[in-house]
Design a protein around this motif. Structure first.
Motif, mmCIF file in Angstrom:
data_model
loop_
_atom_site.group_PDB
_atom_site.id
_atom_site.type_symbol
_atom_site.label_atom_id
_atom_site.label_comp_id
_atom_site.label_asym_id
_atom_site.label_seq_id
_atom_site.Cartn_x
_atom_site.Cartn_y
_atom_site.Cartn_z
ATOM 1 N N THR A 212 0.075 0.956 -10.583
ATOM 2 C CA THR A 212 1.142 -0.041 -10.683
ATOM 3 C C THR A 212 2.241 0.185 -9.651
ATOM 4 O OG1 THR A 212 2.462 1.209 -12.298
ATOM 5 C CG2 THR A 212 0.701 -0.192 -13.164
ATOM 6 N N ILE A 213 2.176 1.273 -8.913
ATOM 7 C CA ILE A 213 3.208 1.593 -7.927
ATOM 8 C C ILE A 213 2.774 1.060 -6.565
ATOM 9 C CG2 ILE A 213 4.578 3.418 -6.865
ATOM 10 C CD1 ILE A 213 4.066 5.142 -9.289
ATOM 11 N N GLY A 214 3.323 -0.084 -6.182
ATOM 12 C CA GLY A 214 2.899 -0.746 -4.964
ATOM 13 C C GLY A 214 3.053 0.091 -3.710
ATOM 14 N N THR A 215 4.120 0.889 -3.629
ATOM 15 C CA THR A 215 4.340 1.708 -2.439
ATOM 16 C C THR A 215 3.178 2.665 -2.210
ATOM 17 O OG1 THR A 215 6.740 1.607 -2.732
ATOM 18 C CG2 THR A 215 5.902 3.353 -1.324
ATOM 19 N N LEU A 216 2.680 3.282 -3.282
ATOM 20 C CA LEU A 216 1.553 4.203 -3.144
ATOM 21 C C LEU A 216 0.307 3.473 -2.663
ATOM 22 C CD1 LEU A 216 1.864 6.499 -6.301
ATOM 23 C CD2 LEU A 216 2.654 6.933 -3.967
ATOM 24 N N MET A 217 0.083 2.263 -3.188
ATOM 25 C CA MET A 217 -1.101 1.516 -2.780
ATOM 26 C C MET A 217 -1.032 1.132 -1.298
ATOM 27 S SD MET A 217 -2.806 1.572 -5.582
ATOM 28 C CE MET A 217 -1.986 3.149 -5.919
ATOM 29 N N LEU A 218 0.169 0.853 -0.807
ATOM 30 C CA LEU A 218 0.334 0.556 0.616
ATOM 31 C C LEU A 218 0.174 1.822 1.457
ATOM 32 C CD1 LEU A 218 3.314 -1.965 0.425
ATOM 33 C CD2 LEU A 218 0.966 -2.474 1.127
#
Length: 254
Positions: A212-218
């Motif tokens: 759910t943490i978008g920064t990590l996925m990017l």
């Protein structure tokens, strides 16, 4: 709790022709497709979980007064609760939880439009929470469960006696208290039917909410990835970003 990951100071990737890169990318694409199909399978299994009716009466302190769990749905049928590590007497929240919370405000209208309410809940007092929330510039609902069993029942807070014992229950397993903290992170989901009955449908802990943490996925798609020495050790509160990163300490939310 998590293995140390080596930090890349200088990339050592092979430099190849465009055709060679294309062949390597196709191999990775097959692996990515496997991951996507597995995520679909996990989502289906998650939504097929049986539910547990919540019979206990929990009361929370909110800026608009005392509220119980059913009130928190705010007219919707689904509720997501982020268990934010912020204990009584704390001056600031957990670094990792603060990183997570930076992603909340932008998603609120989209969740609301999909019949989902999102709140954070901590054991810190409402005044302590409000002070830190103001410092961080957040607007999402953040409530206090101080004086309630809520955090203890959902295995994200632990008493002094718990921490002095041989084991605590976290992430559906028993671990030595030395592996945890008095407060730990998690995410829980609830459903309220037309009769007003509330059901606990799902909880996840430790790295379970990482997707759910978008920064990590990017970052996972950036050339050096997360480039971390330990899980999320690069994370700082957003008003501390000018400080040099700590390459040894890990985030408390792992």
């Amino acid at each position: 709790m998590d293995a140390t990951v080596s930090v890349k100071t200088e990339p050592d990737n092979a430099v190849v022709t465009r055709d060679e890169w294309h062949d390597a990318r196709l191999k990775l694409l097959e692996l990515e497709k496997e991951e996507t199909h597995l995520r679909d399978k996990v989502r289906a299994a998650r939504q097929a979980l049986p539910w547990v009716k919540v019979d206990k009466d929990y009361t929370f302190d909110t800026p608009s007064g005392k509220r119980n769990l059913a009130d928190l749905f705010d007219g919707r049928s689904q509720l997501l609760v982020y268990h934010f590590m912020f204990g009584p007497g704390w001056k600031e929240g957990c670094v990792g939880c603060s990183f997570m919370a930076d992603h909340f405000d932008g998603t609120l209208p989209h969740l609301s439009n999909h019949d989902v309410t999102l709140v954070a809940i901590s054991r810190g007092t409402l005044a302590e929470i409000e002070n830190y929330k103001k410092r961080m510039g957040w607007h999402f609902p953040w409530l206090s469960s101080n004086g309630s069993d809520f955090n203890f029942d959902y295995h994200v807070s632990f008493t002094e006696d718990d921490m002095k014992g041989d084991k605590i229950t976290y992430n559906f397993r028993e671990i030595p208290p030395s592996e945890g903290y008095e407060e730990l992170p998690g995410l829980s989901a609830f459903y309220k039917n037309e009769n007003g009955d509330v059901f606990h449908t799902y909880s996840t802990y430790a790295r379970g909410s990482e997707e759910t943490i978008g920064t990590l996925m990017l970052l996972d798609r950036a050339p050096l990835g997360r480039n971390e020495a330990q899980t999320m050790n690069f994370v700082k509160r957003h008003d501390e970003d000018e400080q040099k990163p700590d390459t040894t300490a890990s985030s408390c939310c792992h």
